[in-house]
Write an enzyme that holds these catalytic residues in place. Structure first.
Site, PDB file in Angstrom:
ATOM      1  N   CYS A 113       5.046   4.429   9.527  1.00 17.72           N
ATOM      2  CA  CYS A 113       4.083   5.518   9.736  1.00 17.72           C
ATOM      3  C   CYS A 113       3.790   5.773  11.217  1.00 17.72           C
ATOM      4  O   CYS A 113       3.187   6.788  11.564  1.00 17.72           O
ATOM      5  CB  CYS A 113       2.782   5.224   9.010  1.00 17.72           C
ATOM      6  SG  CYS A 113       3.012   5.017   7.256  1.00 17.72           S
ATOM      7  N   HIS A 253      -3.223   9.167  11.927  1.00 12.87           N
ATOM      8  CA  HIS A 253      -2.309   9.051  10.782  1.00 12.87           C
ATOM      9  C   HIS A 253      -3.159   9.078   9.509  1.00 12.87           C
ATOM     10  O   HIS A 253      -4.197   8.433   9.427  1.00 12.87           O
ATOM     11  CB  HIS A 253      -1.526   7.742  10.887  1.00 12.87           C
ATOM     12  CG  HIS A 253      -0.766   7.418   9.647  1.00 12.87           C
ATOM     13  ND1 HIS A 253       0.044   8.337   9.031  1.00 12.87           N
ATOM     14  CD2 HIS A 253      -0.698   6.285   8.890  1.00 12.87           C
ATOM     15  CE1 HIS A 253       0.581   7.782   7.957  1.00 12.87           C
ATOM     16  NE2 HIS A 253       0.136   6.536   7.848  1.00 12.87           N
ATOM     17  N   ASN A 283      -0.407  10.122   2.117  1.00 15.38           N
ATOM     18  CA  ASN A 283       0.231   9.516   3.283  1.00 15.38           C
ATOM     19  C   ASN A 283       1.687   9.987   3.354  1.00 15.38           C
ATOM     20  O   ASN A 283       2.505   9.603   2.527  1.00 15.38           O
ATOM     21  CB  ASN A 283       0.148   7.980   3.144  1.00 15.38           C
ATOM     22  CG  ASN A 283       0.772   7.241   4.308  1.00 15.38           C
ATOM     23  OD1 ASN A 283       1.465   7.823   5.133  1.00 15.38           O
ATOM     24  ND2 ASN A 283       0.542   5.939   4.363  1.00 15.38           N
TER      25      ASN A 283
HETATM   26  N1  ACO Z   1      -5.987   2.818  -9.612  1.00 14.95           N
HETATM   27  C1  ACO Z   1      -6.923   1.982 -10.087  1.00 14.95           C
HETATM   28  N2  ACO Z   1      -7.092   0.735  -9.640  1.00 14.95           N
HETATM   29  C2  ACO Z   1      -6.273   0.309  -8.664  1.00 14.95           C
HETATM   30  C3  ACO Z   1      -5.273   1.122  -8.115  1.00 14.95           C
HETATM   31  C4  ACO Z   1      -5.146   2.424  -8.626  1.00 14.95           C
HETATM   32  N3  ACO Z   1      -4.221   3.291  -8.178  1.00 14.95           N
HETATM   33  N4  ACO Z   1      -4.638   0.442  -7.148  1.00 14.95           N
HETATM   34  C5  ACO Z   1      -5.199  -0.769  -7.083  1.00 14.95           C
HETATM   35  N5  ACO Z   1      -6.191  -0.858  -8.013  1.00 14.95           N
HETATM   36  C6  ACO Z   1      -7.077  -1.990  -8.267  1.00 14.95           C
HETATM   37  C7  ACO Z   1      -6.460  -3.308  -7.868  1.00 14.95           C
HETATM   38  O1  ACO Z   1      -5.605  -3.792  -8.888  1.00 14.95           O
HETATM   39  C8  ACO Z   1      -7.679  -4.159  -7.667  1.00 14.95           C
HETATM   40  O2  ACO Z   1      -8.145  -4.595  -8.934  1.00 14.95           O
HETATM   41  P1  ACO Z   1      -8.733  -6.090  -9.128  1.00 14.95           P
HETATM   42  O3  ACO Z   1      -9.924  -6.160  -8.205  1.00 14.95           O
HETATM   43  O4  ACO Z   1      -9.054  -6.117 -10.575  1.00 14.95           O
HETATM   44  O5  ACO Z   1      -7.622  -6.995  -8.709  1.00 14.95           O
HETATM   45  C9  ACO Z   1      -8.719  -3.183  -7.104  1.00 14.95           C
HETATM   46  O6  ACO Z   1      -8.242  -1.883  -7.464  1.00 14.95           O
HETATM   47  C10 ACO Z   1      -8.903  -3.262  -5.607  1.00 14.95           C
HETATM   48  O7  ACO Z   1      -7.620  -3.296  -4.979  1.00 14.95           O
HETATM   49  P2  ACO Z   1      -7.456  -3.417  -3.413  1.00 14.95           P
HETATM   50  O8  ACO Z   1      -5.990  -3.415  -3.078  1.00 14.95           O
HETATM   51  O9  ACO Z   1      -8.292  -4.530  -2.895  1.00 14.95           O
HETATM   52  O10 ACO Z   1      -8.123  -2.021  -2.985  1.00 14.95           O
HETATM   53  P3  ACO Z   1      -8.394  -1.480  -1.537  1.00 14.95           P
HETATM   54  O11 ACO Z   1      -9.805  -1.095  -1.434  1.00 14.95           O
HETATM   55  O12 ACO Z   1      -7.814  -2.335  -0.466  1.00 14.95           O
HETATM   56  O13 ACO Z   1      -7.565  -0.100  -1.540  1.00 14.95           O
HETATM   57  C11 ACO Z   1      -5.491   0.753  -0.654  1.00 14.95           C
HETATM   58  C12 ACO Z   1      -6.165  -0.127  -1.718  1.00 14.95           C
HETATM   59  C13 ACO Z   1      -5.917   2.157  -0.894  1.00 14.95           C
HETATM   60  C14 ACO Z   1      -3.987   0.618  -0.801  1.00 14.95           C
HETATM   61  C15 ACO Z   1      -5.908   0.301   0.772  1.00 14.95           C
HETATM   62  O14 ACO Z   1      -5.796  -1.085   0.858  1.00 14.95           O
HETATM   63  C16 ACO Z   1      -5.110   0.937   1.863  1.00 14.95           C
HETATM   64  O15 ACO Z   1      -5.235   2.107   2.143  1.00 14.95           O
HETATM   65  N6  ACO Z   1      -4.305   0.139   2.621  1.00 14.95           N
HETATM   66  C17 ACO Z   1      -3.645   0.603   3.845  1.00 14.95           C
HETATM   67  C18 ACO Z   1      -2.460   1.464   3.597  1.00 14.95           C
HETATM   68  C19 ACO Z   1      -1.823   1.794   4.927  1.00 14.95           C
HETATM   69  O16 ACO Z   1      -2.480   2.110   5.898  1.00 14.95           O
HETATM   70  N7  ACO Z   1      -0.514   1.669   5.038  1.00 14.95           N
HETATM   71  C20 ACO Z   1       0.095   1.788   6.351  1.00 14.95           C
HETATM   72  C21 ACO Z   1       0.999   2.825   6.469  1.00 14.95           C
HETATM   73  S1  ACO Z   1       2.192   2.920   5.162  1.00 14.95           S
HETATM   74  C22 ACO Z   1       3.765   2.910   5.934  1.00 14.95           C
HETATM   75  O17 ACO Z   1       3.992   2.529   7.040  1.00 14.95           O
HETATM   76  C23 ACO Z   1       4.937   3.339   5.016  1.00 14.95           C
END
Ligand code: ACO
Length: 326
Positions: A113, A253, A283
């Site tokens: 990204c 981003h 994204n």
């Molecule tokens: N729908 C419903 N529930 C979900 C989903 C979904 N789509 N996805 C995950 N959950 C659940 C998980 O299973 C977890 O459940 P549990 O507590 O029972 O285990 C709960 O939601 C919380 O999951 P987390 O992963 O802790 O959620 P978080 O608040 O961290 O959000 C997210 C997840 C959106 C992916 C976030 O971590 C994020 O944005 N990360 C950064 C992404 C990023 O910046 N990537 C970099 C660039 S990508 C690149 O370079 C290609």
């Protein structure tokens, strides 16, 4: 010394829209979860017959037209992508041919990204050292082809699109002021697409084990993304003698609304001076910043001489930022 000035910018997103409601029928998720955790409402999906360089071509044509030059005048094409049409030839070379940019050297940048910022950093140096007049910097992705549509933790996040900027060498004080790029490969395991390279070449086993799709430890990536993007934004401002209040437009981003809000808070750049389109596109990786810049200019949020701060974070880990006098 001449500076790298953005003389043209273009963007393109495919027509197909996939909403959060649509995703509810594909994986166990909800519009409410995706909206509150990420800020995404819908994303664009490329048509079956479109490849990444097709999207890039549309964006590039707009950028070149706005710059008022002919494709043959382009010296370099630097193409940032994690989803090239194929491993080789590079997306840059394929785009060069489609554009008829016969005199351009073309190559790809793989920095997830952060790819667009990495590409911008290279283009800036070529222009400042006098070896290029015009450089096309492209960020384009079809992430929908490398997303595991049974993995709710990743498939809700990504979308397809392309953006392109034409940088030209000009005298004066407009242009890129400074670009900083960083990486830390020790975090490589947290965000990767393991299959298709020399480690796991394509095989029945690699397909059965879904190695050709994005694997991400979202929460760990999130924490590092927040800290790195905040730090790079502050560093860029401080080293160039600016404060958050001087920035006319923050173009981060677009990975997660909560990451964007954290950066706004740390830099004291308010919401009304931050460009956000994550709700429409999700994204789009290397394409996200140039698409946002294009839209911001089209919609009148970005004017000549504005101070623009772009920051990104992605697989590698890689991160970086660019401060531009538009
Ligand atoms: N729908 C419903 N529930 C979900 C989903 C979904 N789509 N996805 C995950 N959950 C659940 C998980 O299973 C977890 O459940 P549990 O507590 O029972 O285990 C709960 O939601 C919380 O999951 P987390 O992963 O802790 O959620 P978080 O608040 O961290 O959000 C997210 C997840 C959106 C992916 C976030 O971590 C994020 O944005 N990360 C950064 C992404 C990023 O910046 N990537 C970099 C660039 S990508 C690149 O370079 C290609």
């Amino acid at each position: 010394m001449k500076k790298a000035v953005v003389t043209g910018i273009g963007g393109y997103v495919p027509k197909g829209i996939l909403t959060n409601k649509d995703l509810e029928t594909i994986v166990d998720t909800s519009d409410e979860w995706i909206t509150t955790r990420t800020g995404i409402k819908e994303r664009r999906i490329a048509a079956k017959n479109q490849v990444t360089t097709d999207l890039a071509l549309e964006a590039s044509k707009i950028a070149i037209k706005k710059a008022g030059i002919r494709p043959r005048q382009i010296d370099y094409i630097i193409f940032a992508t994690a989803t090239p049409d194929m491993l080789f030839p590079s997306a840059g070379c394929l785009l060069q041919h489609k554009l008829g940019a016969k005199n351009a050297a073309a190559f790809d940048i793989a920095a997830g990204c952060s790819g667009f910022i990495y590409a911008l950093s290279i283009a800036e140096k070529y222009i400042e050292c006098g070896s290029a007049e015009h450089i096309l910097v492209v960020g384009a992705e079809i992430l929908s082809r490398i997303v595991d549509w049974s993995d709710r933790t990743t498939c809700v996040l990504f979308g397809d699109g392309a953006g392109a900027v034409l940088l030209s060498a000009k005298n004066g004080d407009r242009g890129i002021i400074s670009t900083v790029i960083r990486s830390d490969g020790s975090y490589g395991d947290l965000l990767k697409l393991p299959g298709g390279g020399s480690l796991f070449p394509p095989s029945y086993e690699s397909i059965d084990n879904k190695l050709h799709y994005i694997k991400m430890s979202g929460n760990e990536v999130f924490k590092k993304a927040v800290k790195s993007m905040e730090d790079i934004a502050v560093e860029l401002l401080e080293t160039n003698g600016y404060e958050g209040k001087d920035v006319d437009l923050l173009v981060p981003h677009q990975a997660n609304m909560r990451i964007i809000q954290a950066v706004q808070k740390r830099t004291n750049i308010p919401e009304n001076r931050t460009y956000v389109n994550i709700h429409k596109y999700g994204n789009t990786s290397a394409a996200s910043i140039p698409i946002a810049l294009f839209e911001a200019e089209e919609r009148g949020f970005l004017k000549e001489r504005d101070l623009v701060l772009c920051i990104a974070f992605g697989a590698g880990f890689t991160w970086g930022g660019s401060l531009i006098r538009w």
